[in-house]
Write an enzyme that holds these catalytic residues in place. Structure first.
Site, PDB file in Angstrom:
ATOM      1  N   HIS A  18      48.614  62.447  34.955  1.00 24.39           N
ATOM      2  CA  HIS A  18      48.462  63.884  35.221  1.00 24.39           C
ATOM      3  C   HIS A  18      49.462  64.326  36.291  1.00 24.39           C
ATOM      4  CE1 HIS A  18      43.961  63.143  34.168  1.00 24.39           C
ATOM      5  NE2 HIS A  18      44.486  63.780  33.140  1.00 24.39           N
ATOM      6  N   LYS A  42      28.945  68.420  30.288  1.00 22.54           N
ATOM      7  CA  LYS A  42      29.663  67.165  30.441  1.00 22.54           C
ATOM      8  C   LYS A  42      29.195  66.442  31.704  1.00 22.54           C
ATOM      9  CE  LYS A  42      34.384  65.739  29.568  1.00 22.54           C
ATOM     10  NZ  LYS A  42      35.797  66.100  29.380  1.00 22.54           N
ATOM     11  N   ARG A  91      50.619  62.528  25.142  1.00 24.83           N
ATOM     12  CA  ARG A  91      50.817  61.101  25.411  1.00 24.83           C
ATOM     13  C   ARG A  91      51.259  60.342  24.170  1.00 24.83           C
ATOM     14  NH1 ARG A  91      45.021  60.124  27.501  1.00 24.83           N
ATOM     15  NH2 ARG A  91      44.825  61.659  25.852  1.00 24.83           N
ATOM     16  N   SER A 130      41.474  59.185  31.826  1.00 24.03           N
ATOM     17  CA  SER A 130      40.486  59.107  32.899  1.00 24.03           C
ATOM     18  C   SER A 130      39.315  58.217  32.493  1.00 24.03           C
ATOM     19  CB  SER A 130      39.994  60.511  33.258  1.00 24.03           C
ATOM     20  OG  SER A 130      41.081  61.284  33.719  1.00 24.03           O
TER      21      SER A 130
HETATM   22  N1  COA Z   1      48.081  61.369  31.663  1.00 22.26           N
HETATM   23  C1  COA Z   1      46.923  60.694  31.665  1.00 22.26           C
HETATM   24  N2  COA Z   1      45.828  61.114  31.004  1.00 22.26           N
HETATM   25  C2  COA Z   1      45.908  62.259  30.348  1.00 22.26           C
HETATM   26  C3  COA Z   1      47.080  63.013  30.293  1.00 22.26           C
HETATM   27  C4  COA Z   1      48.207  62.526  30.991  1.00 22.26           C
HETATM   28  N3  COA Z   1      49.373  63.180  30.996  1.00 22.26           N
HETATM   29  N4  COA Z   1      46.854  64.106  29.531  1.00 22.26           N
HETATM   30  C5  COA Z   1      45.582  64.021  29.131  1.00 22.26           C
HETATM   31  N5  COA Z   1      45.021  62.916  29.624  1.00 22.26           N
HETATM   32  C6  COA Z   1      43.645  62.437  29.385  1.00 22.26           C
HETATM   33  C7  COA Z   1      42.631  63.098  30.244  1.00 22.26           C
HETATM   34  O1  COA Z   1      42.413  62.345  31.418  1.00 22.26           O
HETATM   35  C8  COA Z   1      41.420  63.071  29.362  1.00 22.26           C
HETATM   36  O2  COA Z   1      40.844  61.798  29.448  1.00 22.26           O
HETATM   37  P1  COA Z   1      39.289  61.599  29.269  1.00 22.26           P
HETATM   38  O3  COA Z   1      38.929  62.237  27.959  1.00 22.26           O
HETATM   39  O4  COA Z   1      39.210  60.148  29.282  1.00 22.26           O
HETATM   40  O5  COA Z   1      38.667  62.275  30.437  1.00 22.26           O
HETATM   41  C9  COA Z   1      41.949  63.182  27.948  1.00 22.26           C
HETATM   42  O6  COA Z   1      43.295  62.757  28.043  1.00 22.26           O
HETATM   43  C10 COA Z   1      41.891  64.542  27.383  1.00 22.26           C
HETATM   44  O7  COA Z   1      42.584  65.415  28.280  1.00 22.26           O
HETATM   45  P2  COA Z   1      42.457  66.956  28.137  1.00 22.26           P
HETATM   46  O8  COA Z   1      42.766  67.337  26.743  1.00 22.26           O
HETATM   47  O9  COA Z   1      43.207  67.586  29.242  1.00 22.26           O
HETATM   48  O10 COA Z   1      40.898  67.161  28.254  1.00 22.26           O
HETATM   49  P3  COA Z   1      40.077  67.548  29.463  1.00 22.26           P
HETATM   50  O11 COA Z   1      38.658  67.285  29.137  1.00 22.26           O
HETATM   51  O12 COA Z   1      40.590  66.917  30.711  1.00 22.26           O
HETATM   52  O13 COA Z   1      40.309  69.151  29.561  1.00 22.26           O
HETATM   53  C11 COA Z   1      40.206  71.426  28.713  1.00 22.26           C
HETATM   54  C12 COA Z   1      40.260  69.955  28.392  1.00 22.26           C
HETATM   55  C13 COA Z   1      39.203  71.694  29.822  1.00 22.26           C
HETATM   56  C14 COA Z   1      41.557  71.920  29.157  1.00 22.26           C
HETATM   57  C15 COA Z   1      39.796  72.114  27.400  1.00 22.26           C
HETATM   58  O14 COA Z   1      38.702  71.429  26.827  1.00 22.26           O
HETATM   59  C16 COA Z   1      39.397  73.538  27.596  1.00 22.26           C
HETATM   60  O15 COA Z   1      40.242  74.391  27.623  1.00 22.26           O
HETATM   61  N6  COA Z   1      38.060  73.786  27.735  1.00 22.26           N
HETATM   62  C17 COA Z   1      37.518  75.105  28.000  1.00 22.26           C
HETATM   63  C18 COA Z   1      36.775  75.668  26.804  1.00 22.26           C
HETATM   64  C19 COA Z   1      37.748  76.319  25.851  1.00 22.26           C
HETATM   65  O16 COA Z   1      38.451  77.241  26.178  1.00 22.26           O
HETATM   66  N7  COA Z   1      37.730  75.827  24.609  1.00 22.26           N
HETATM   67  C20 COA Z   1      38.585  76.308  23.557  1.00 22.26           C
HETATM   68  C21 COA Z   1      39.912  75.598  23.550  1.00 22.26           C
HETATM   69  S1  COA Z   1      40.942  76.200  22.273  1.00 22.26           S
END
Ligand code: COA
Length: 162
Positions: A18, A42, A91, A130
């Protein structure tokens, strides 16, 4: 014209993957807001206050980075604050399908033409998530070098609390 970017996630906890995306995005845009999602359904290891404190510390060397929290629909937050760019990290090809779907849905919901922009993760971090960090740490495995140094000790003490 000032370019305002946003990077969002759960950051439970923030990883070096990140941070790599945050540092690169902060170098491209005038300002970057890192927003930490609060989803009541969550279960997080770190509370929102802890994630906020950890992210502030992780980004304190970046003067144009702000940290905030949000709950609800991301597009509402984007529209309210008028971001130009929504940054996502990619990724691997496995991320692509879900990211494409979210980007296309968000494109309908963003009211000011905000663009989703993907940065390719540095290959040294492409296997990190994560959840995987937490799983390895929960069994006492080393996560050194995968998360910031002080996050290593924060995770360790979390699992010692249990
Ligand atoms: N390096 C390391 N890990 C990474 C990464 C990177 N560059 N990019 C993503 N990841 C990991 C994250 O740690 C996460 O791991 P985990 O699932 O083990 O916790 C996973 O990849 C998914 O990441 P991400 O897609 O960013 O999910 P998130 O849960 O951290 O956040 C939101 C997602 C909150 C941005 C998204 O769900 C959201 O917008 N939610 C709000 C509701 C909404 O508007 N929904 C409609 C969307 S169209």
């Amino acid at each position: 014209m000032e370019r305002k970017a946003l990077y969002a996630g759960s950051f439970d906890p923030v990883t070096n993957g990140h941070l790599n995306i945050i540092e690169r995005a902060a170098g491209i845009f005038d300002s970057l807001t890192v927003v930490i999602a609060v989803n009541a359904n969550k279960k997080y290891l770190f509370s929102i206050d802890e994630r906020l404190e950890i992210m502030r510390k992780a980004t304190e060397h970046l003067p144009n980075v702000k940290v905030d929290t949000f709950s609800g629909l991301l597009a509402d937050y984007v529209n309210e604050h008028g971001f130009d760019i929504y940054v996502r990290g990619l990724r691997a090809t496995t991320d692509f399908e879900n990211e494409l779907q979210m980007a296309q849905m968000n494109a309908r919901l963003f009211s000011r033409g905000t663009e989703t922009l993907f940065l390719m993760t540095d290959p040294q971090y492409s296997f990190i998530s994560s959840s995987l960090i937490k799983e390895v740490a929960s069994f006492g495995g080393s996560v050194d070098g995968l998360v910031p140094e002080y996050v290593v000790s924060r995770i360790r003490s979390k699992f010692q609390e249990d």
